[in-house]
Structure formats: C-alpha cells, structure tokens
Write an enzyme that holds these catalytic residues in place. Sequence first.
Site, PDB file in Angstrom:
ATOM      1  CB  CYS A 189      -0.924  -0.014   1.211  1.00 22.74           C
ATOM      2  SG  CYS A 189      -1.845  -1.553   1.434  1.00 22.74           S
ATOM      3  CB  ALA A 190       3.445   2.072  -2.474  1.00 18.32           C
ATOM      4  N   PRO A 192       1.365   7.704  -0.378  1.00 17.50           N
ATOM      5  CG  PRO A 192       1.862   9.715   0.686  1.00 17.50           C
ATOM      6  CD  PRO A 192       1.217   8.387   0.924  1.00 17.50           C
ATOM      7  N   GLY A 193       4.061   7.447  -1.167  1.00 15.43           N
ATOM      8  CA  GLY A 193       5.345   7.028  -1.706  1.00 15.43           C
ATOM      9  C   GLY A 193       6.576   7.375  -0.908  1.00 15.43           C
ATOM     10  CB  SER A 194       7.231   9.198   2.253  1.00 13.56           C
ATOM     11  OG  SER A 194       6.685  10.426   1.827  1.00 13.56           O
ATOM     12  CG  ASP A 221      -2.181   3.164  -3.381  1.00 12.53           C
ATOM     13  OD1 ASP A 221      -1.732   3.120  -2.214  1.00 12.53           O
ATOM     14  OD2 ASP A 221      -3.272   3.682  -3.653  1.00 12.53           O
ATOM     15  CG  ASP A 282       2.116   1.849   6.384  1.00 15.65           C
ATOM     16  OD1 ASP A 282       2.192   1.693   7.603  1.00 15.65           O
ATOM     17  OD2 ASP A 282       1.782   2.928   5.858  1.00 15.65           O
ATOM     18  CB  CYS A 335      -0.347   5.974  11.160  1.00 15.21           C
ATOM     19  SG  CYS A 335      -1.641   6.172   9.932  1.00 15.21           S
TER      20      CYS A 335
END
Length: 874
Positions: A189-190, A192-194, A221, A282, A335
């Site tokens: 689940c990448a 926004p890519g940070s 994603d 994630d 999170c």
Amino acid sequence: MGGGRKRGRSQRRHFKQERENVWKDNPRRPPASAGEGGEGNGWQPFATENLAFEAYYKGQQIVPEEEWDAFMSMLRKPLPAAFRINASSQFCQDICSQLENDFRKSLETEVNDDHEKEAIRPLAWYPGNLAWHLNFSRMQLRRNQALESFHEFLKQENEVGNITRQEAVSMVPPLFLNVQPDHHILDMCAAPGSKTFQLLEMIHQSTKPGVLPTAMVVANDVDVQRCNLLIHQTKRMCTANLIVTNHEAQNFPGCSLAKFCPEAYIDESKPQRLEFDRILCDVPCSGDGTVRKAPDMWRTWNIGMGNGLHRLQVEIAMRGIALLKVGGRMVYSTCSMNPVENEAVVGEILRRCGDSVELLDVSNELPELIRRPGLSTWKVRDRASWLGSHKDVLHYRKNAILPSMFPSGKATTDSCTAGGSVEVNIDAVDADMSESGGMVEGKQETKIATDDSNNGDNGKTEEIEQDESESVKVSRGSNEKTDSTSIVTEHSNLPLHRCMRIIPHDQNSGAFFIAVLQKLSPLNESPVVEVMKGEHSTSKDKALKCSNGQGSDKVPAEEISVQQPGVDDSHVLVEQQNRDMDAEISKDRSSEEAKVIAGEVQNDQATRRDKRKTQNQGRWRGVDPVIFFKDEATIRSIVSFYGIKDSFTLEGHLVTRNPDTNHVKRIYYVSKSVTEVLDLNVKVGERLKITSLGLKIFERQSSKEGSPCTFRLSSEGLPLLLPYITKQILYASAIDFQHLLQYRIIKFPDFVDAKFGEQASALLQGCCVVILREGHEDLESIGMDPSAIAVVCWKGKTNLCVMVTPMDGRELLDRISFRFGLKIPKVDDGKPDLKSDDGSDEQPDGGAETVDPDCMPESKAAEDMDISDVKDAE
C-alpha cells in the site's frame, strides 16, 4: 480502468450531493478577510477533544493511568515537521554540512517549546544522522518570517529529490526490513510514496555511478490517482529498479509460471514465480495516530473505523505472507493506536500461519528508538458496549464483530454459519458513528445506514437524536455492557509483546504500530486454518477506508470488496486470484480473445503461446502496455552519436509504453531484475497492471534544424549513463556553468572561456552533456566521480541551451555556490524572459534559431505542481 463495474453506495451518493465541507457554515471558519492566524476575526482552531476517543483509549489502557494527562496533552499539540536526506544523492554530504553549519546555528534562537532544546536536530535513532526533527509544525514553517529561507530550502530540496519531507515515525517501518542490495521488495500500500522512496534509497545507497543494484522495488496502490502521486514522488529518485502497479493489495496477483505455460517452455534458469524477500505491509487504517498532524481527526473519529477495517487488514497481511519467500521478512504497520487494528491483526496472522511464521523480537535493533511492547490483552467496543470475548457479542453482530478481533481469536459455536458466508447488512464502520461524541453542540442527527448490497441507495436509514449532555447507545438487544472495569477480558498466549507501539509523548512524535514477521516455511493448511476460513469467508464485506489526509499511506474513503485469501500460497490463493482476474478482464475482450486466454482454442502449444503474447499487449483498459524496444537501427544511432561504451548494455533493457515503434516518444531503461519480472509477467498473461516503471533515459526530439540522432538524453537518466558516454561532452568552468544555468541560452562567443565556446561550436548539432570541471584534475575519469555535476544541453547553430527545469537549475546553482563559495548575482532584468507563453524557449538576443520545445524544461506540469503538503502527508 473500472470497465462496467457498478459504483458503490457511497460513490453514487457523492455524485448526487457535494462532499461535506468541514469549513462551510462553521463558526470556526476563518473569514475571507482574516489575516495570519485569523486573530481578531473570531476564528478558532479545531477543538482538540473527542469524548468517545478519550473513553476508548483510556479503557484500552494504551498508557498507564499516571501518564494519561501527558499523553493527551501531547496529542493536542501540533506535530513537529521532519525530513530525511536522500543517502544516495550526490549532494548528500553538502546538505548535511549545510544543516549542521548554517541552519542549525541560524535557527537556534527560534526554539518555542519547553519540550525541545534545539530548533533542529538529527533523529538519534535514524542511521547516519540522515533524518532531522524540527521544532516547528508545518504551519509555523509557512507563516514564520524568520523561517522563510529555511522553508524555501526544504521545498526546493524536496522537489528535486535531495530530501523527503515525511513524518518521523513513518520512517521507522522500512528500517526494520533489513533491506539488502539483492532483495526483491514489495510495498503493498505504497501511496503517497515516502516509504517507497526510502526503500529505493536503501538499495541505491551502496552503488557506484553507472552501476545498478540487483535489488528491485514493486510499489502497489489500489487507487489510480494515488498511483500518480506515488509516481511523482518516486520519479525524484531517478531509478531503473522500480515498478509501480495498481491492484487491491489483498488481491495482488500471483504470477506463477507453472500455472500458465507447459513444462516444455519453462526455462529453469529464470524466475518461475514472483516472490519477495521483503514486504512492507503498511495497511489502510483509521489513522488516529496522526491526530497531531490532522486535527480534523478529533471531529471525525469513531469506534467503527477500526472495527470496520480489521477484516481488510487481515486479508492484506495474509496476502503479503503468501507472496513472501521462505526466510523473508515482512513488516506490518499502521498509524493507528487501536489494538483491534494492530495486535489483533498480528495475532490472527500467527494463528492462521501456525509454525510457518514467526513474530520476531527486534528490541535490539535501533536501540535509540523509544518504543513500547505490544499489548497482550484488550477489549472490543461495539455500539457503546465493551466486549471481553466473542461470546459477549450479540447474535446479530457476530458477523461484524469477528473472533479475530479478540486476544484469543476463538469463536463460539453459534457464530459459525453454514457455508461460512453471510451478507453483512449493517457495516461495522457505521455502527458507532453515534460515539463520535464530544464535538457537537445542542442536538446532532446521526444516520446509521444499513446497506443492502442488492438495492444500493435503497438501504434503510435510522435517525437518532443525540443530546450534548449524554452519549448515545444504539440498543437493539439486552445485556449491553458499558462499564469497562466489569468486563472479563481475554489474554493472548501469543508473543505479542514483540510488537512495538510508538507513543507520541515519549519522543514528541506521532503514534505508530510495527510488527516484524519472518516466514519460516511454506504455508500449509491446518485444522486451525480451516476453522478461520469459515469465520472469514464473506465474499463481499464492505470496509471503510480512511479519507485523504487522515493518515499516512491511506486510500480515499470508499467502499471496496474484500476477497477471502487462500491459505496455501502456492495453490489455493494463486488459483483464486487467477479466476477472479480472468473473469474481470474477459468482460472487456472479444469472445475470441477470452477463448484464447482460457485455453479453449485447441491449437498446438507454440501457436497458442504466440497468440497469447500478441493479444495480451494492452490487456488492462486505460493502461499503456509495456513493450520492449528492439529497433536496432535507432539503438545503433544512439550508441554511435553519444559514443556509449559496450560495457553499458542497452539490448533487453529498453522499454516503451507505445506499441507503435515508429512513434515512440520516450524510452525507459530497466534493470535486470525488472526485466526478469516483465518477462515473467508476459508469460503468465500480464497479470500485473503496471502504471509506471523504469528510468526515462532517451526522448525523441523534433528540432527543425535537424540532428544526426533522433533521440536526446533525458536529465533523469543522465547520472546512470554519464560514465559510459564518450562523445558530445563539454567541460565547463564554474563561471560558465553558472552562467549557463542562470541565462539558460548563451551564444558561443559569449562564454567567459573562449576555448569552451569554440569546443561547443565544434560539436555535432543536437543533444550534448556539459560537465562542471571545477575540482577535477583528470577529465577522462570525471564521469565516474560521484561528485561530478553535469547537465543535458542542446547545441544549436549559434548557441548552447540548457535542458533542465528551472527548479533543478536553481538547485544546481545553490549547490555550486555552497561547494565552491561562488556568489550568484541575479539575472539582469533587462534580458528578455527565457520562457515564452507557449512553453518554448527563445534566445536572449531574439535570434532566429528555432529551439525544440520538447528539449526545454522537461515537465511544465511538474514545474507548476506544488504538492509539498501532500508529499509529507506521511
């Protein structure tokens, strides 16, 4: 992209009525004329309280009672900003030095928090002092005049890829993956890519210029728009070792060659199945760990968010375990602080997998990171009732409140239904909307929708009036318990203390949960797994994904279908995925194509394989196919014009997204590991929906003046190709290099170094490379120096034109100024604008030479796009 699929209930509703505007008719909304902060205009910030939130986490005993006040006090403070330096950037050391020697000293007077002693400091737990913590929130960075130059520095370095603005705790999960240079990595689940960018940094960090790592990252994603953000984020890395895909994480395709090709065509020397050494899982979550960054979470949080996402989180995690190699490591993270989304999911993974998966103890890794052990006991709250075990769940709620949510994971006999499949009419997500109390004034009308999957918007709706002075309980049965102290809770016998929970007040951060799992052996079916299959086999259970901005790496709010994952990663799950995907794709094909893919055309094996390859080009609607570029004449022309050494192999590494080779505009370079995945993907029927891959290395140019080579170099691919180019190269002094970046177009006689101007004039017309020779003695080997600074230029008849974006140009000027101590004067206002309204660049003297617009700043859209606030959404 979606074909003829029906829209969900919530999606149809959004077409009929506008989305809620949290500022509309809000007494806390700042007036249009309000100044900075809205002071004196009646504006107030979001209220940072939610009675249901406080009651829930106090009941779960997330922190000891004596720490509760400190915990809540920290949650109500704005989140300090943080960023990470790109370890693989050629300017890494320059930026570290600038932070230590310049900004750290200049900002030392700006400390405004008793909790912090320094304005900026490196995070002690992040390796190499590459991650920095700021004593300022994002809002303070924007509005404080004293921080203006530092804020501009952060924006510019973030845009060019030298740093990444990212929440500090969001940087933790990739560190526990223990990535090695030869690993295949999946970020499920990448967006926004940070974190994807962080993984790419890890695999590129130890490589030399012009050398690609053997490792590879697949970033996936579910949302195509978020995939675009992911692509923009990772594009700054300039990597040939990345594939971006667009799939539901719980249904990520299984690419097993044995399922699609006869044994006669299997080459044992090549990969037979797509598996991964490391997986970052994630998952979408309620995101309440980001409440310091997204204060609107105080208003929107409710108990049903975590309960409704639990099933999806388990499905995604189990799919990750199935794709993991034996001996591989997977990090599960959220999170969220909710144990139903955290320990309960990890416990269910361990129960399903048995001895095949181990929860690792990583307490000795990153010792400076303050973390707390996972919980072994917790409760579940459903509709204002605390539940200690699944036997306490009311009968009609047993398919919404699952056994896996509890520490034991055990179900009562009456909760198992015949066939193991029950349509849930009342979503767990909506069940506790009435418990988002503490934020309303007077009376609030709360709607609890009971969705009927067959009737769409015709689902029943109940309206309940909520009074400010009392909490609402949705009572549909007896024996509801609201006193958490009277609940007899279960205790898990699994080693969940090996999980880690990061608490905000421990180190002035957000909240995060992390668990590290290792696969010890292939997954096998067991009696325990068979029982769980009955409990979790609902084919279309709807789960609410948190909305944009509420948490890191989350998908937009919408209803999705969750498929039951198989248990045996090599048989059951792959077969199920293949059937599901084939059924969906066949809707968009002619009947003849469907017959070919299904194997119903009884031709000889060779003919059938050839047809599949041809017809699978462009299998995914709305997504350009991946085509290997094999135009030998064009490749020879490129190699000859730029003098590319034989040691840099182009054959088999060039791909395009245009099946018409005569009209290819961009050519991408992919690493050997990516090539192997692409080859496998073609053989299995293009099961991967690839939205982006590779490194843009060549672009077609259409200059009217003509050039011996029809393709020019891309600035993105220059660092990779530079050590292997032997022609069309110029070496400029610092002053001429500086002028070239400032004025962008300079006539040959106008260079300070007359010899340089003559050398430029002598080059063949077309694309060339200009390298800064300052600081280098041996020009022959300058391309192999990782500190070498070079730009792509266009050599015309009378002048030299730089082909980098204005943002990249400013960055290079700053780097030159810092490294060599040069002063950069402002460009003379008397000179004409180098960028015309139509996007083409004109010469400063208004000469008649035509410059190819495609050769000028590479992406005007990217130049104008300001998504810095979106990028640090993690």
